[in-house]
Design an enzyme around this catalytic site. Structure first.
Site, PDB file in Angstrom:
ATOM      1  N   LYS A  99       0.848  -1.190   0.000  1.00 54.32           N
ATOM      2  CA  LYS A  99       0.000   0.000   0.000  1.00 54.32           C
ATOM      3  C   LYS A  99       0.883   1.239   0.000  1.00 54.32           C
ATOM      4  O   LYS A  99       1.651   1.455   0.929  1.00 54.32           O
ATOM      5  CB  LYS A  99      -0.916   0.018   1.224  1.00 54.32           C
ATOM      6  N   GLY A 160      -8.837   8.711   9.570  1.00 54.54           N
ATOM      7  CA  GLY A 160      -9.135   8.758  11.001  1.00 54.54           C
ATOM      8  C   GLY A 160     -10.265   9.699  11.384  1.00 54.54           C
ATOM      9  O   GLY A 160     -10.539   9.876  12.563  1.00 54.54           O
ATOM     10  N   ALA A 186     -10.021   5.089   3.902  1.00 60.83           N
ATOM     11  CA  ALA A 186     -10.047   6.224   4.848  1.00 60.83           C
ATOM     12  C   ALA A 186     -11.376   6.955   4.852  1.00 60.83           C
ATOM     13  O   ALA A 186     -11.994   7.162   3.812  1.00 60.83           O
ATOM     14  CB  ALA A 186      -8.929   7.235   4.568  1.00 60.83           C
ATOM     15  N   THR A 209      -9.503   2.986  11.935  1.00 60.89           N
ATOM     16  CA  THR A 209      -9.998   3.675  13.127  1.00 60.89           C
ATOM     17  C   THR A 209     -11.454   3.342  13.445  1.00 60.89           C
ATOM     18  O   THR A 209     -11.819   3.233  14.615  1.00 60.89           O
ATOM     19  CB  THR A 209      -9.825   5.195  12.942  1.00 60.89           C
TER      20      THR A 209
END
EC number: 2.8.1.10
Lengths: 256, 85
Positions: A99, A160, A186, A209
């Site tokens: 990644k 996050g 994300a 997260t």
């Protein structure tokens, strides 16, 4: 009924990729991965603590022979740092599926696309298969694909943040234009966000997260597994059209 | 590859009384001169199978950990996988 997806010649059943950061401990992390059904986890590359080499390590809890480790370049702010990190990752694990994430600034963790594109080209030439974190820009996505990205991974919202997918239109445009898998990477905060990504036609979702910071991460991991599956099924089933006004589901004929 | 100290008079394994000053992950350490990278890693209490090594900014292929030797002034980065998103 098997609905698999492939990236760089590897085939997976689960469309959920989970991170391994921010957990209370390795045991909770491993339990969450198990509950999520994920077959790929992202990992970071960092210096070994040579002052205390007896500390437990991730590999003791999540077996890289069973779960594919996807090394990331989190924390890298230019192409050179990212390439250096992934060269080390390849030597540490022998993995060429990686990644790539080249950050632009600490406040938003938005990607630096110029550096990201440069790094993608170099990595592809060196035989890596980079899955690339990027902005939700369909043109940038095509450029990455042309440079050798094996998957396009646009952010749904800042890393996050848990804000959910902010621009469904651009994610959909990327999906329509790409010949390689597209994964939202994300911004997912809860299960419905993951379902939205899948309903837009994404091949998968990557998150960390949203699971790790839930009060019950293992239950949230299961919720995300179900949401990804639900969203995928909804996408494949071809949803109904929308109408401006009501349309009764019970017949009007035969009313008493 | 940089300059290497002259040690031709000594066999590597008998050179253990000499120590080399190296920098590992930013920390200066003294280790037995002439040991292999694999010996150095094990000496730190680490499993060579679970780490990757950069030797003076160049990646060390896993296959050569047992043959490449440490020289005074060498710089190393030893990394492994940790949790991340």
């Amino acid at each position: 009924m098997s609905d698999t997806w492939s990236v760089a010649g590897r085939t997976f059943s689960s469309r959920l990729i989970v991170g391994t950061g921010k957990y209370k401990d390795f045991a909770q992390n491993a339990a969450a991965v198990e509950a999520s059904g994920a077959e790929i986890v992202t990992v970071a590359v960092r210096r070994v603590n040579i002052s205390d080499p007896t500390q437990p390590v991730l590999m003791d809890y999540i077996d890289p022979k069973k779960i594919t480790y996807l090394p990331n370049t989190a924390g890298c702010f230019n192409a050179d740092e990212a390439i250096r990190t992934l060269r080390l990752a390849r030597e540490a694990g022998g993995w060429d599926l990686v990644k790539l994430e080249v950050l632009g600034e600490a406040r938003t963790l938005y990607p630096n696309m110029k550096e990201t594109l440069e790094a993608t080209e170099v990595l592809a030439k060196e035989g890596f298969h980079p899955m690339v974190y990027c902005v939700d820009d369909p043109i940038a996505a095509k450029q990455l694909e042309d440079a050798g990205a094996v998957a396009i991974m646009p952010l749904g919202a800042p890393i996050g943040s848990g804000l959910g997918i902010q621009n469904r239109v651009t994610i959909r445009l990327i999906v329509e234009g790409a010949k390689v898998p597209v994964l939202v990477d994300a911004g997912v905060g809860t299960a419905s966000d993951a379902a939205v990504a899948m309903e837009l036609g994404c091949d998968g979702v990557l998150m960390n997260t949203a699971i790790a910071e839930a009060k019950d991460p293992i239950r949230m991991a299961r919720a995300m597994k179900l949401a990804v599956e639900a969203g995928r099924d909804a996408y494949l089933s071809g949803r109904m059209g929308t109408r401006k006004y009501a349309d009764p589901s019970s017949p009007l004929a035969g009313l008493i | 590859m940089g300059t290497r100290p002259v040690r031709e008079a000594k066999a590597p394994m008998s050179a253990t009384t000499d120590s080399a000053s190296v920098i590992i992950n930013g920390e200066t350490r003294r280790i037995a001169a002439g040991c292999t990278l694999a010996e150095m890693i094990e000496g730190l209490g680490l499993d060579p199978a679970k780490v990757a090594v950069e030797h003076n900014r160049a990646i060390v292929p896993r296959s050569t950990l047992g043959t490449v030797r440490v020289a005074d002034g060498d710089q190393f980065e030893i990394v492994h996988f940790v949790g991340g998103g």
